[in-house]
Design an enzyme around this catalytic site. Structure first.
Site, short mmCIF file in Angstrom:
data_model
loop_
_atom_site.label_atom_id
_atom_site.label_comp_id
_atom_site.label_asym_id
_atom_site.label_seq_id
_atom_site.Cartn_x
_atom_site.Cartn_y
_atom_site.Cartn_z
N HIS A 25 1.04 -1.36 0.12
CA HIS A 25 0.28 0.14 -0.01
C HIS A 25 0.69 1.66 -0.04
O HIS A 25 2.02 0.79 0.23
CB HIS A 25 -0.77 -0.10 1.19
CG HIS A 25 -0.61 0.16 2.82
ND1 HIS A 25 -0.33 1.00 2.62
CD2 HIS A 25 0.02 -0.82 3.21
CE1 HIS A 25 1.20 1.20 4.04
NE2 HIS A 25 1.08 -0.21 4.31
N GLY A 26 0.13 2.53 -0.36
CA GLY A 26 1.28 3.67 -0.34
C GLY A 26 1.09 4.04 0.85
O GLY A 26 0.49 3.48 1.82
N THR A 28 1.18 6.21 4.87
CA THR A 28 -0.40 6.25 5.18
C THR A 28 -0.26 7.41 6.47
O THR A 28 1.87 7.99 6.19
CB THR A 28 -0.83 5.21 6.08
OG1 THR A 28 0.09 5.09 7.06
CG2 THR A 28 -1.31 4.13 5.33
N GLU A 29 -0.69 8.02 6.91
CA GLU A 29 -0.51 9.22 7.65
C GLU A 29 0.60 8.26 9.03
O GLU A 29 1.39 8.98 9.37
CB GLU A 29 -1.46 9.84 8.41
CG GLU A 29 -2.62 10.68 7.38
CD GLU A 29 -3.51 11.11 8.27
OE1 GLU A 29 -4.01 10.77 9.23
OE2 GLU A 29 -4.47 11.64 6.97
N TRP A 30 -0.09 7.68 9.04
CA TRP A 30 1.28 6.71 10.55
C TRP A 30 2.44 6.94 10.04
O TRP A 30 2.82 5.93 10.53
CB TRP A 30 -0.38 5.19 11.09
CG TRP A 30 -1.02 5.98 12.48
CD1 TRP A 30 -1.11 7.45 12.67
CD2 TRP A 30 -1.26 4.95 12.98
NE1 TRP A 30 -2.28 7.30 13.57
CE2 TRP A 30 -2.14 6.19 13.85
CE3 TRP A 30 -1.00 3.46 13.18
CZ2 TRP A 30 -3.22 5.35 14.68
CZ3 TRP A 30 -2.42 2.98 13.93
CH2 TRP A 30 -3.16 3.79 15.01
N GLY A 38 0.31 -2.70 12.09
CA GLY A 38 -0.07 -3.68 12.21
C GLY A 38 -2.19 -3.74 11.96
O GLY A 38 -2.55 -3.98 10.75
N GLU A 100 -1.81 -7.06 7.57
CA GLU A 100 -0.40 -7.48 7.95
C GLU A 100 0.31 -7.65 8.96
O GLU A 100 -1.02 -7.79 9.57
CB GLU A 100 -0.16 -5.33 8.44
CG GLU A 100 1.66 -5.27 8.97
CD GLU A 100 2.26 -5.77 7.87
OE1 GLU A 100 2.87 -6.56 7.27
OE2 GLU A 100 3.39 -4.02 7.35
N GLY A 164 3.61 -3.66 4.23
CA GLY A 164 5.21 -3.68 3.80
C GLY A 164 6.01 -5.88 4.52
O GLY A 164 6.31 -5.74 3.74
N ILE A 165 5.59 -5.87 6.03
CA ILE A 165 5.91 -7.13 6.44
C ILE A 165 5.26 -8.12 5.79
O ILE A 165 6.21 -9.39 5.63
CB ILE A 165 5.74 -6.66 7.64
CG1 ILE A 165 6.76 -5.99 8.79
CG2 ILE A 165 6.53 -8.22 7.86
CD1 ILE A 165 8.16 -5.44 8.27
#
Length: 204
Positions: A25-26, A28-30, A38, A100, A164-165
């Protein structure tokens, strides 16, 4: 990496997997704030939407006729899939196994505030050790079992939109690296990974 993880990867014969394109995914704010996500979610930033659009441009030159399109059900991945595959998918299917890795008690916390975080090397997906050490988290061994089960269930070439993971673990299994090879898989947003015949190619 713990022995149990290596034993799982090394005890299984290498299956034959269909051709896959894997997207993270692109931003994010976090992500921008350096927070662990997670199971929790935050929306895509303007940069994250632009990264998903870049993935759409990469995929536009690829014939995906006959490919299944599968996304994590988490909002940031589903939103990315909607942008990246709008030209080629009439509908999106979700599969919870693409979610995730769970980070337990550390979900929503700044990575820089976590115990031992300053001793690890940060990367495009954060310091990998933090995902393994998260209290009440899923851990790499369980993630590997989940991802291996998902991959063996695929019967057709597919485009996978994930995280990512989880992306690293899927690609580590597909290239026969196993969980011990997560650090070698490469990461990043706005790119597409092509997996075929146990070989990985980064498209950007």
């Amino acid at each position: 990496m713990c022995l149990a993880i290596r034993l799982y990867s090394e005890s299984l014969p290498m299956p034959s997997y269909p051709e896959l394109y894997i997207l993270r995914h692109g931003e994010t704010e976090w992500n921008a704030q350096g927070r662990m996500q997670g199971a929790l979610n935050s929306p895509l930033t303007a940069a994250g939407k632009a990264q998903a659009q870049r993935q759409a441009e990469i995929l536009a030159s690829i014939d995906l006729d006959g490919f299944d399109i599968l996304s994590s059900p988490q909002g940031r991945a589903f939103e990315t899939a909607a942008i990246a595959l709008a030209r080629q998918a009439s509908h999106l299917r979700t599969d919870d196994r693409l979610r995730e890795i769970g980070v337990g008690d550390w979900a929503g916390k700044l990575r820089s505030s976590l115990p031992g975080a300053d001793g690890f090397v940060d990367g495009p997906d954060g310091a990998l050790e933090l995902y393994e050490r998260a209290p009440q988290g899923e851990g790499f061994a369980a993630l590997e079992v989940r991802c291996a089960g998902f991959l063996t269930s695929l019967t057709r070439p597919s485009v996978l939109v994930t995280h990512g993971i989880t992306s690293r673990m899927l690609r580590a299994i597909l290239t026969a690296e196993g969980a011990g090879g997560l650090a070698n898989m490469g990461g990043g947003q706005g790119v597409v990974y092509h997996l075929k015949n146990s070989m990985q190619k980064r498209l950007e």
